[in-house]
Design a protein around this motif. Sequence first.
Motif, short mmCIF file in Angstrom:
data_model
loop_
_atom_site.label_atom_id
_atom_site.label_comp_id
_atom_site.label_asym_id
_atom_site.label_seq_id
_atom_site.Cartn_x
_atom_site.Cartn_y
_atom_site.Cartn_z
N LEU A 79 -12.50 -2.99 -11.18
CA LEU A 79 -13.19 -2.49 -9.88
C LEU A 79 -13.26 -3.75 -8.85
CD1 LEU A 79 -16.16 -0.77 -11.59
CD2 LEU A 79 -14.47 0.30 -10.22
N SER A 80 -13.30 -5.00 -9.42
CA SER A 80 -13.74 -6.06 -8.16
C SER A 80 -12.36 -6.92 -8.17
CB SER A 80 -14.75 -7.08 -8.87
OG SER A 80 -14.28 -7.53 -9.99
N GLN A 81 -11.29 -6.23 -8.53
CA GLN A 81 -9.81 -6.97 -8.56
C GLN A 81 -9.33 -6.92 -7.04
OE1 GLN A 81 -7.12 -5.77 -11.78
NE2 GLN A 81 -5.69 -6.70 -10.67
N PHE A 82 -9.62 -5.94 -6.43
CA PHE A 82 -8.98 -5.96 -4.92
C PHE A 82 -10.14 -5.64 -3.95
CE2 PHE A 82 -5.43 -4.38 -7.56
CZ PHE A 82 -4.48 -5.27 -7.11
N ASP A 83 -10.10 -6.52 -2.78
CA ASP A 83 -11.13 -6.53 -1.92
C ASP A 83 -10.52 -5.69 -0.56
OD1 ASP A 83 -9.63 -8.14 -0.96
OD2 ASP A 83 -11.23 -9.87 -0.82
N ASN A 84 -9.49 -5.13 -0.70
CA ASN A 84 -9.03 -4.30 0.60
C ASN A 84 -8.11 -3.36 0.12
OD1 ASN A 84 -5.96 -5.37 1.01
ND2 ASN A 84 -7.36 -7.34 0.36
N THR A 85 -7.95 -2.26 0.89
CA THR A 85 -7.03 -1.09 0.55
C THR A 85 -5.60 -1.54 0.45
OG1 THR A 85 -8.78 0.25 1.58
CG2 THR A 85 -6.55 1.24 1.20
N ALA A 86 -4.99 -2.29 1.39
CA ALA A 86 -3.61 -2.56 1.45
C ALA A 86 -3.23 -3.24 0.16
CB ALA A 86 -3.27 -3.45 2.74
N ASP A 87 -3.91 -4.24 -0.31
CA ASP A 87 -3.47 -4.94 -1.63
C ASP A 87 -3.32 -3.95 -2.80
OD1 ASP A 87 -3.01 -7.22 -0.11
OD2 ASP A 87 -4.92 -8.17 -0.93
N LEU A 88 -4.50 -3.15 -2.78
CA LEU A 88 -4.32 -2.26 -3.92
C LEU A 88 -3.04 -1.28 -3.79
CD1 LEU A 88 -5.63 -1.05 -6.46
CD2 LEU A 88 -7.41 0.31 -5.11
N LEU A 89 -2.93 -0.79 -2.75
CA LEU A 89 -1.82 0.08 -2.50
C LEU A 89 -0.48 -0.59 -3.01
CD1 LEU A 89 -2.69 1.81 0.94
CD2 LEU A 89 -2.50 3.12 -1.32
N GLU A 90 -0.28 -1.77 -2.69
CA GLU A 90 0.96 -2.45 -3.06
C GLU A 90 0.95 -2.66 -4.60
OE1 GLU A 90 4.59 -4.23 -2.13
OE2 GLU A 90 3.10 -3.21 -0.58
N PHE A 91 -0.04 -2.55 -5.01
CA PHE A 91 -0.11 -3.08 -6.42
C PHE A 91 0.26 -1.58 -7.19
CE2 PHE A 91 -2.05 -2.87 -10.70
CZ PHE A 91 -1.72 -3.88 -11.38
N VAL A 92 -0.18 -0.66 -6.80
CA VAL A 92 -0.15 0.59 -7.64
C VAL A 92 1.37 1.45 -7.44
CG1 VAL A 92 -2.47 1.46 -7.54
CG2 VAL A 92 -0.97 2.26 -5.78
N LYS A 93 2.09 0.88 -6.33
CA LYS A 93 3.24 1.28 -6.09
C LYS A 93 4.27 1.08 -7.74
CE LYS A 93 3.64 0.70 -1.14
NZ LYS A 93 4.43 0.03 -0.20
N ASP A 94 4.05 0.03 -8.14
CA ASP A 94 4.79 -0.30 -9.48
C ASP A 94 3.80 -0.22 -10.80
OD1 ASP A 94 7.07 -1.06 -7.88
OD2 ASP A 94 6.16 -2.72 -7.42
N LEU A 95 2.80 0.86 -10.64
CA LEU A 95 1.96 0.85 -11.86
C LEU A 95 2.94 1.59 -13.00
CD1 LEU A 95 -1.12 0.65 -12.67
CD2 LEU A 95 -1.14 3.20 -12.10
N PRO A 96 2.69 1.06 -14.20
CA PRO A 96 3.56 1.47 -15.13
C PRO A 96 3.04 2.50 -15.84
CG PRO A 96 2.56 -0.48 -16.05
CD PRO A 96 2.14 -0.17 -14.52
#
Length: 886
Positions: free
Chosen positions: A226-243
């Motif tokens: 839950l506390s891993q990302f503090d903004n929407t942009a970084d989280l979006l970048e991460f989930v693009k490659d979610l396995p």
Amino acid sequence: GVCVWCVCVCVCVCCVWCVCVWPLACVLSFNVDQKNGLSFSGPLEDMFWLHGCSSFQNSEGKWVLIGSPLSGQPARRTGDVYKCPVGTADNTCIKLELPKNTTIPNLREVKENMTMGTTLVTNPSGGFLACGPQYGYMCGQQQYISGVCANVSDSFQVLNSLSPAAQDCGKELDIVLVLDGSNSIYPWSSITDFLIRFLEKMEIGPKLSQVGIVSYGETVTHRVNLSQFDNTADLLEFVKDLPQQTGVKTMTFLGIDTARREAFMAERGARPGVKKVMVIVTDGESHDFHNLNKTIGDCEDDNIERFGIAVLGDYNRLNKSADEVQNFIKEIESISSKPLRDHFFNVSDEFALLNIVDTLGSKIFALEATSGNLTSSFEMEMSQTGFSAHTSREAVLLGAVGAYDWNGTVVMHSAGDTIVPGRDQFYDPDAEAGYERLAGYLGYDVQSASTPGGTLYITGAPRYNHTGRVVVYRLDDGGGIVVSQILRGEQIGSYFGSVLQTVDVDGDSFTDVLLVGAPMFMGSDKDEQGQVYVYQLRQDGRFVHQFTLKPVNQSCCSAHSASCTNKNEPCGARFGTAIAAVSDLNLDGFNDVAIGAPFENDHRGAVYIYHGEKTSLKEKFVQRIPAGGDGDKVKFFGQSIHGVMDLNGDGITDVTIGGLGGASLFWSRDVAELHANMTFNPAKINLQQAQHQCEHGGRKSVCVVTEVCFDYSVKSDNQDLQTEVSNPVLYPPQARLDFRDPLMVSLQFTKADEDEGPVLDESLPRSINKTSACLHFSSMLIKVNKKDKLDLNINVRNSKDNAYNTKVIVSFTPNINYVKMACSLNHTRVECPVGYPFLGNNVEVGSTDSSVRQILDSEELARTLHDNYLQISIPVKYEAGLIFRV
């Protein structure tokens, strides 16, 4: 003013004389001047004056206030209020720019489409209140419509803004996505596309929402804390490659329970007191179904709100049976929170997930503004507070039709407190258990009534049970609602309770009547005629129905064909769309009522005026004011009405009437009382011993002098004027003396110029009838010459069975002497037997000379008596022999 009089004389038949008198400078019986008003106009598209209107006075002068709910379009349409000067050379209306200065702090306001000016009422302590029920604010990506009102001072400055339904957004949400990553999910990219679309609409941050991701198959993995990302942009970048998790089994309840126990831990960023939300996406029945009850029970205990999404792609690809599909759906329904309409979704395949993103997002983001843990806990977020308003010395009542799933409520705001009734405070759960109270629109209109026992509050719910109702209530010592009476509508769709008005008719500070509008009441012609129910307030504090008011029955397209486009179109008046208590218009000491019918006359509209009478109203209107001028410029005349101020300084209340695109200010004219009297000299004449002689046309006659006097006063200043008309002279006949009835003189009077001066009081008679020159006879014999004899022959034929005891009965005037005495005579009644004792079938018999009254058959069945009676009237006219000279 002084009235100048002229006299005319007309001769009437049967010894009746008529004296007609017209004053040259007095008026109509209706005192609202329809011809010499003041007009204001504005753009139709801004709904100029469609709803709010009011009269107003301050140190700068007198004004008419006009609401324009769509002002500012097409870009913003914030609405506004215009001030229009009265009594100046230039009556151009000026916009007050209220939306710019109406604000609620600490909210992300949305003023577009706020419809300021929809509601407009004056404050008893000065100034006025203007409301925009569509005012909104943002919580995350969700907009809520709380409504707002501006409290405006006498100098047109916004003192403060009221939005009792607005609340701070519950901005913080901890959301955990639990994703089925088993091998049956295909393609996995459709899941990541769904995540990206969903997360794009979120505001992520330490003081906002946080998102965690858990994926499962046979095992469970924490992908994002839950506390891993503090903004929407970084989280979006991460989930693009979610396995993808993969696995041949679908351990759904293991994934849910792991997320409950671990994802919402403080070590992973969960925040105490923040709402917990879980979104579960899966494409098949679980392999650990036996853990359902315990796992979901634990989630309930931890106050986790759950959204379940069933993806049917694998079932469709493998052509699984309908029973298998239903079992899967039931399982995901069991996972989801209640109510299911807000928490459960199913899609045909993985690609269709994109179709539910917006709906799912709105349900989750709704939690940012609700006080409870469930999306179904909406209370005042969509309330539209200020849809209606009423000001009293105790408080301001604001109708909130959108509250509680559009069931509605009434908010009471005072200087020290705001009372927002609970969801069930206006209802009896036991008595109304069988009715789902959705969209009743309570608060559509609000009023208060002053009684010796305290204040009553009144609100309408026009869509309750489809027929509408009105709730009368009090406040207990703790501010709770105590319903004292419910008035119910009688016709589906009539909108009973959409318009309310209380009236203190006799001015004693206590309410006398309540008027309830049902403007869509269907009339006999199957059109929305509308009607208004009048209730009288009894001493025990209950309202009792007295009568119902209806508009004039007229057809738009037949009576006003020039303005009709479709000759077959029904013309519903919607009588009762607006009801206004207006101050005493005709100066009779009783307050009055004006009722609008804006759809009458092909949507041009009209207004009906009813006068007060003791502690109630007259059942018949005294004046109908139709829309005037160009019908294309003003529509729905009578949509709004106001009349509590004297705007031209003559001491009489004036009336302002608005429609779509314009309005008119009508001046009320003064009211004059005119009392007429006649006296005669001599009062009686003995025609045998006449002593009062005069000459007319070269012959002597008996004369009667008639004196006509008028007592005239104007109500506004109580000026009295007595006027005496030149004495007319009556000349009774000298030669013919065969009548004994007194002479009747009828005096009729009206105005010579109806457009000037005060009007004549409509409650006073416009004519008087007096017996004059009573002709007195001592004992006298009336001699009838042969040429004056009336011969009447009567033949009676019996067309059917034998008739028993048939008679002819004759009645005649006492001015005629009955000469032939063959029949029985009783004063002026003659009874003659015909064919005594039987009159045979088809036998004709002649009777005595006389004037026939009726033919009787004494014994016959009642059902066949209808053809046994005949009444014949033969009027006998005499030359009056009277001469009238002025």
